[in-house]
Write an enzyme that holds these catalytic residues in place. Structure first.
Site, short mmCIF file in Angstrom:
data_model
loop_
_atom_site.label_atom_id
_atom_site.label_comp_id
_atom_site.label_asym_id
_atom_site.label_seq_id
_atom_site.Cartn_x
_atom_site.Cartn_y
_atom_site.Cartn_z
N LYS A 55 0.81 -1.22 0.00
CA LYS A 55 0.00 0.00 0.00
C LYS A 55 0.84 1.27 0.00
CE LYS A 55 -4.11 -1.91 0.11
NZ LYS A 55 -5.14 -1.69 -0.94
N ASP A 56 2.12 1.15 0.29
CA ASP A 56 2.99 2.33 0.19
C ASP A 56 2.96 2.91 -1.21
OD1 ASP A 56 3.67 1.71 2.78
OD2 ASP A 56 5.82 1.50 2.41
#
Length: 565
Positions: A55-56
């Protein structure tokens, strides 16, 4: 197939800030759990991103896009509704850029994830999971309300933000193509918001002129793969659907046209694979990685030596040590344990193996749908001390313990209006014990309880017994271990225990047959249990859900929320 590592050498670099370090995660080949598989299977280790998850990538791209559009200005506040990882990525990068972060998470999120969010300085709002879309306590509703209340707030909105899949079209897909030298044939990723599988999948299909097959991994009951949306236990993947939701809107980040097939993975299979990855490959991964890698292994078993499967491992298992790698949590819900025990387990009180519980029929456990009227419930309670109340769904299916709302008793309904639903008059839920839980552990944990105990196998209610029988079995076990050879009282209906906690097995698939079951007097078809523990399922075809929370406090640690809208 062997890939020349010269094409995918990972070189350490120097960056000005953490957001520049996002991406360029390695591929690692699976070697032991792929025994007998001809195809090559690589796992892309996304937990090596600075914020600890895939998700970064979306977090950075959403922030970049919002800044460029003037939607997020200096001194602004980042707000997001998340099961954890997106919030962590946003909080980490936002901290480095000088923004404050406010996240809304469901109460089923692991303690580890919530602690991480707070460690990054995020303001965390916890709301009940399992609410229908539009409910004031639904994740998105709470987040949007906060956006209205907080000056300078910007809502990331990962589910419908085009910067989410675009991040993977720009980075994840090209990385996989370069790392495999264009030899990748199958790309596998879990479906949550849909951004990872859609964006990278679109790039790989275009780069390969359509040769790469894109496979979505989905929890068995998730709506994406054809389930009815009832709860499951693996976080951060799938699409939950509350029966009160009037319009089921799928994320705009999920592009269904890119998906060639979906593999529906039961929770038990996900967790078995997860445990094997740690013990046999040295990979401690999160729950959704178990789902995606289980799907990748299914696909790989059908392929040949020239095929290359790449599967996304979204995050690390370090964020789930209190759940998927904790025998207390696993045993309570009837999932396979990490450590073998010599003491008998609750499942050993059955006259058949737990996996056959859904295939035999000695009787039926009575439960009430949440829409049952008080008048009907009183009739059902004539011969019972208490009855479990389950979330009413429009289709038949297993009872997930996370959807047991509570219980009702005759005394509790004594003054209730006959036309009310039982959902308006709930007592706390009945206690439950898992089939893999050691008997002595269950007895100690339930020491203050009386009456009926629900028996749970891999998150689903499969039957019930009286807690006195559980205690009696524990005493008999203790006597047997001390040399007492007296057998269990045949009149008790409890088989003499002997099974011990099971080791993990590769296959999680079980067969079931259709049998009759009873829910508030109606008859339907379902899989049922054996021995002294009768089985349970629920048919609420003519009902819609009541207003009660589908996650009772005792059950809230289990339900999965990812993908809920």
């Amino acid at each position: 197939m062997t890939i020349d590592i010269g094409q995918s050498t990972r070189t350490a670099a120097v960056f000005e800030s953490i957001d520049q370090a996002v991406g360029h995660t390695p591929l690692v080949r699976l070697n032991r759990i792929t025994e007998g598989i001809a195809a090559t299977v690589y796992v892309k280790l996304e937990y090596l991103n600075p914020g600890g998850s895939v998700k970064d990538r979306a977090a950075r791209n959403m922030l970049d896009t919002a800044e460029a559009a003037g939607e997020l200005r200096p001194g602004g506040v980042v707000v997001e509704a998340t099961s954890g990882n997106t919030g962590i990525g946003l909080a980490a990068i936002a901290a480095a850029r000088g923004y404050r972060t406010v996240v809304v998470v469901p109460d089923k999120s692991s303690r580890d994830k919530i602690a991480l969010l707070r460690a990054y300085g995020a303001e965390v709002h916890v709301t009940p999971g399992g609410r229908p879309v539009g409910h004031p306590e639904h994740l998105r509703s709470v987040a949007l309300r906060l956006v209205e209340e907080i000056p300078g707030a910007w809502f990331a909105g990962q589910y419908d933000n085009p910067a989410n899949p675009d991040a993977h079209r720009q980075t994840t897909g090209p990385e996989i193509w370069a790392q495999t030298g264009g030899t990748v044939t199958h790309y596998v990723a879990g479906i949550g918001t849909g951004g990872t599988v859609s964006g990278a999948g679109e790039f790989l299909k275009e780069a390969s002129s359509g040769r790469v097959q894109v496979v979505g991994a989905d929890p068995e009951t998730s709506v994406y793969g054809g389930g009815d949306g009832r709860a499951w236990y693996v976080e951060s993947v799938g699409h939950y659907l509350h029966p009160e939701t009037e319009l089921d809107e799928w994320p705009e980040s999920y592009h269904t046209a890119v998906i060639d097939r979906i593999e529906r993975i039961p929770d038990g299979e996900s967790l078995r694979v997860l445990h094997r990855l740690a013990k046999e490959e040295g990979l401690l991964l999160g729950g959704s990685s178990g789902t995606s890698i289980a799907a990748a292994l299914r696909v790989a078993r059908t392929l040949g030596p020239d095929d290359v499967v790449v599967v996304i491992a979204p995050d690390s298992g370090r964020g789930y040590l209190s759940k998927y790698f904790d025998d207390g949590w696993l045993g309570q819900f009837g999932f396979p344990l990490l450590v073998s025990h010599t003491s008998p387990i609750v499942g050993s009180l059955l006259s058949a193996e737990p996996e056959t519980l859904l295939a035999a029929r000695p009787g039926a456990v009575r439960v009430l749908a949440s829409t049952t009227t008080v008048a009907d419930a009183r009739a059902e309670l004539a011969a019972r001390e208490a009855l479990p109340v389950v979330l009413a769904r429009p289709s038949a299916g297993p009872i997930v313990v996370a959807e047991v709302l509570g219980a009702v008793t005759a005394s509790g309904l004594a003054t209730a209006p006959e036309g009310d639903t039982v959902a308006d008059h709930l007592d706390p839920p009945l206690p439950f014990a898992g089939t893999t839980e050691p008997v002595d552990v269950a007895v100690r944990r339930l020491a203050d309880q009386r009456g009926e105990v629900l028996i749970v196998h891999e998150g689903q209610v499969v039957g019930s017994l009286d807690i006195a029988d559980l205690g009696k079995a524990a005493v008999e076990v203790s006597g047997a271990e001390s040399g007492d050879t007296k057998s269990a009282d045949s009149g008790s209906g409890v088989a003499a225990p002997g099974a011990t906690a099971p080791a993990e097995t590769e296959s999680a698939e079980t067969e079931s047959v259709e049998n009759e079951f009873i829910v508030a007097g109606s008859v339907g078809t379902a899989s049922v249990g054996t021995g002294s523990i009768a089985a349970a399922s629920v048919d609420t075809a003519s009902a819609v859900s009541g207003s009660a929370d589908p996650i009772a406090a005792e059950n809230s640690a289990g339900i999965a929320e990812a993908g809920a809208r």
